[in-house]
Design an enzyme around this catalytic site. Structure first.
Site, PDB file in Angstrom:
ATOM      1  N   GLY A  16       0.813  -1.206   0.000  1.00  0.00           N
ATOM      2  CA  GLY A  16       0.000   0.000   0.000  1.00  0.00           C
ATOM      3  C   GLY A  16       0.850   1.261   0.000  1.00  0.00           C
ATOM      4  N   GLY A  31       1.094  -6.463   3.935  1.00  0.00           N
ATOM      5  CA  GLY A  31       2.335  -7.123   3.547  1.00  0.00           C
ATOM      6  C   GLY A  31       3.418  -7.023   4.591  1.00  0.00           C
ATOM      7  N   LYS A  52      12.432 -11.304  12.295  1.00  0.00           N
ATOM      8  CA  LYS A  52      12.506 -11.579  10.862  1.00  0.00           C
ATOM      9  C   LYS A  52      11.714 -10.558  10.051  1.00  0.00           C
ATOM     10  CE  LYS A  52      12.307 -15.608   7.785  1.00  0.00           C
ATOM     11  NZ  LYS A  52      11.985 -17.048   7.726  1.00  0.00           N
ATOM     12  N   GLY A  71       7.574   0.462  10.016  1.00  0.00           N
ATOM     13  CA  GLY A  71       7.246   0.399   8.592  1.00  0.00           C
ATOM     14  C   GLY A  71       7.815   1.534   7.771  1.00  0.00           C
ATOM     15  N   GLU A  72       8.130   2.659   8.435  1.00  0.00           N
ATOM     16  CA  GLU A  72       8.529   3.837   7.666  1.00  0.00           C
ATOM     17  C   GLU A  72       9.890   4.421   8.020  1.00  0.00           C
ATOM     18  OE1 GLU A  72       4.502   6.163   6.759  1.00  0.00           O
ATOM     19  OE2 GLU A  72       4.430   5.051   8.639  1.00  0.00           O
TER      20      GLU A  72
END
Length: 737
Positions: free
Chosen positions: A238, A466, A632, A703-704
């Site tokens: 996304g 994801g 992971k 995530g960012e």
């Protein structure tokens, strides 16, 4: 003994479904009787539709309906916004054209091929109007928006910047730019809309925010939100473009309502360059002042970014400048420039990915002007508390990130002079930058159920874009429930489940994870209360506080022989399952602290002296981001952010034709992203960081942060290699020749 799952690098629980093709993405939902839709778009950038010829399309084989401003349901909520992620949509409610490739018709047909062919037969004639896609030409009309996105004020001022610059021994004043970029997730946007009667609809959608889509559809069609169900079990990436409801979702629902059958609408790859947002073009003026020892005396960061003529989106590129370094005099501003383009939207680390490029490039320039090591300069201005709010950090490991990153990279072997390191014809450059991203927590809900067989079902209406949400939520639930991983099932992606926030802003692990943990603990407590009140239980009469759990059983602390299995407790209750729902709020302790993740990025580049080719040959990123929930998936997320940072620095650039306003880089052949040959070995270091205040699971979200600072580290390395300071991204070979 219970084997704790949180922190372990276990494989994704949904991995087998994905590699065998059994994971059901939105366009793959099995819906009986589904028909297909295709969008026809404008060929001009601004004006009105003078006439629209649809008869040929209507007569084409298999075509069931053609919707346009001449024939489309009127939507009562077309001008309403329901969330900060909302956008004004283009849904055939008038004849206006707002940008090139504005939707002008929707063709619904029995097959995809018939729908696409029918759309090709729609012919429009336009009354065109002058348009502009030139940021520089429109810059004099830049204006101050009401805020700098969901998390920041438009401007900020502390101290006296002019006085601080005047007092500085060394100053840097430069302008940096980043271009328009597009997200391009592997899975294109898609919806399948199924109406049940006149006022109830189910939509299978590829989205980062199922509840935002639900609310938008309900508002548009004027129906109760309880009558709208959004399902999104898997999302193929996304990066922000799926964080907002876009026109295609409502168009699928409109088409289904008109033809009385389920309608599938998949946005084409070229249409993803116009219909679902982008990262806006920015111009950023940065001024830094420092004394002779490198102590910052002033920082000024003024941002201009583009938005559409009809809507508003701010790229908050100066937010990190307010808090990253200790400085008494700081000023930041954000201004918008309206153009005849689609509305921009959130793109991975919105604001901070572009803003850290400007700020951290300027810091590198200041280090050279001071003849000071770039890490030493940053440590000289290390912020022990948040300079913007004055609050203490909930935790901060940035010093350790600098140390461990530099050690792994071998920074001490760097020779500081530009053009001083080489390997044959290749010039070698080493650069570094600071990474940061806010650690956000939002209200979220979850439900946990213990079944009669002793297994657990945990549900939250979140999304897995994801990143591994299925996996980390299963780990969190297993630990909270004291159950083996194999005995826990976690479900998401359905608005029938408890409400959660959008999967954006690196907040899902913190928000949903905390709700899942608290729901697990709550149902455990409920089981304990039932057991101690049950004369048939070995735990009867014991205080609840004396009860602990492991491997699916409750026991008396200090006496594991007195056990009562979860399934046995449920069976004796006569119920099929015992459940607990938690509506979790932002952790109260957070309000006293500033909450950010931090990192240090180190890049090595090689630049061909004759051809100007740039290759990133090594990269090290060290991050302090609270509790790592899965080693992971965390490594994968941080590496993925760095890979996108390589694209930001060297590859990505959306081009529009000045004559038509049309995107010319409209597929992955023309819009360049990093491929395997562009990506070196990436070493990721995570610093152990215990943060008891940030949220119930102690995680900051990753995530960012990986993309922040990466563009600057590479640009700084290019300067070190070549002596050429490139301030406009992407860095292409023509800029170095």
């Amino acid at each position: 003994m219970t084997q704790w799952m949180v922190g372990k690098g276990i494989d994704r629980v949904d991995a087998r479904l994905k590699v065998t093709g059994k994971a059901d993405y939105a366009a793959e939902a099995q819906v009986p009787g589904v028909v297909h839709a295709a969008i026809a778009t404008s060929t001009v950038a601004r004006g009105r539709i003078a006439s629209l010829e649809t008869k040929e399309a209507e007569r084409a084989p298999g075509v069931l309906a053609v919707l346009s401003h001449l024939r489309a349901p009127k939507l009562p909520g077309i001008r309403e916004k329901t969330t900060p992620q909302d956008r004004y949509l283009q849904l055939f409610q008038d004849d206006r054209i707002l940008y090139n490739e504005h939707p002008i018709a929707l063709v619904v047909a029995d097959t995809l091929e018939h729908a696409q062919y029918g759309a090709s037969l729609v012919v429009a004639r336009y009354e065109t109007e002058p348009f502009s896609i030139d940021m520089n030409a429109e810059a004099p009309r830049a204006y101050a928006p009401p805020n700098a996105g969901p998390h920041g004020t438009t401007d900020s001022h502390r101290g006296d910047v002019n006085a601080g610059l005047a007092a500085a021994k060394v100053t840097v004043r430069q302008t940096y730019s980043t271009p328009t970029e597009h997200h391009n997730p592997m899975e294109p946007h898609a919806s399948i809309a199924v109406w049940q009667g006149e006022d109830r609809v189910t939509i299978y959608d590829t989205t980062q925010g199922i509840f935002g889509v639900r609310n938008k559809v309900a508002t548009l069609f004027g129906i109760p939100k309880e009558n709208v169900r959004i399902v999104s079990h898997y999302v193929g990436g996304g990066f922000g473009c799926k964080g907002s409801p876009w026109s295609y979702v409502a168009l699928a629902a409109m088409g289904a309502k008109v033809v009385g059958r389920p309608v599938k609408l998949v946005v084409t790859r070229p249409q993803m360059f116009t219909l679902v947002g982008h990262r806006p073009h920015t111009l950023q003026a940065v001024a830094l002042g420092a004394d002779g020892e490198g102590k910052l005396t002033a920082i000024s960061h003024d941002v201009r970014s583009t938005t559409s003529r009809f809507d508003e989106f701010v790229e908050p590129s100066a937010l990190q400048t307010r808090m990253l370094y200790a400085c008494p005099n700081v000023s930041t501003t954000h201004r918008l420039v309206r153009l005849d383009i689609p509305t921009p939207t959130f793109t991975r680390a919105p604001g901070l990915s572009t803003g850290t490029f400007a700020l951290e490039s300027a810091m590198d320039e200041l280090a050279y002007a001071l003849k000071m090591d770039p890490i030493a300069l940053r440590l000289k201005n290390y912020a022990e508390t948040d300079p913007d709010t004055g609050k203490p950090w909930s935790s901060k490991s940035l010093r350790e990130c600098y140390r461990r990153g530099a050690e792994k990279f071998g920074w001490s072997r760097r020779t500081p002079d530009p053009r001083s390191m080489r390997d044959g014809r290749w010039r070698i450059g080493w650069g570094m930058a600071t990474a940061t991203y806010p650690a956000t927590q939002r209200p979220a809900s979850a439900v946990a159920r213990i079944r009669a067989d002793g297994s657990a079902l945990v549900q939250a209406g979140s999304q897995d874009i994801g990143t591994g949400t299925y996996t980390i939520m299963t780990q969190i639930a297993a630990d909270a429930l004291a159950l083996p991983l194999a005995r826990v099932r976690f479900e998401l992606g359905d608005t029938l489940f408890p409400e959660t926030p959008v999967s954006g802003g690196s907040q899902t692990a913190a928000s949903v994870g905390s709700a899942v943990k608290m729901a697990g603990l709550a149902v455990r407590t409920k089981l304990a209360e039932m057991a101690v009140a049950d004369p048939q239980s070995p735990l009867y009469g014991r205080p609840v506080a004396a009860i602990d759990a492991e491997e699916g059983s409750l026991f008396v602390k200090g006496n594991r022989a007195r056990k009562d299995g979860f399934g046995d407790i449920v069976k004796r209750s006569g119920k099929l399952e015992i459940e607990a729902r938690v509506d979790n709020q932002e952790k109260e302790d957070r309000k006293r602290y500033a909450t950010h993740a931090f990192g240090a990025q180190f890049a090595e580049v090689k630049v061909d002296e004759d051809l100007g080719l740039v290759r990133v040959t090594r990269f090290v990123g060290a991050f302090g981001a609270g509790k790592i929930l899965n080693a992971k998936t965390a490594e994968s997320q941080l590496q993925g952010g760095i890979v996108w940072g390589i694209g930001l620095a060297l590859h990505e650039h959306t081009w529009r034709d000045d004559r038509s306003g049309r995107v010319t880089t409209r597929d992955l052949a023309d819009y360049h992203v990093p491929v395997n040959a562009d990506v070196p070995h990436i070493e990721v270091i995570t610093v152990d960081e215990v943060d008891p205040y940030v949220n119930e699971v102690g995680a900051k979200g990753i995530g960012e942060i990986g993309i922040t600072g990466t563009g600057a580290a590479i640009a700084n390395a290019v300067y070190h290699a070549t002596g050429r300071r490139i301030r406009d991204l992407p860095i292409t070979l023509d800029a170095l020749l």
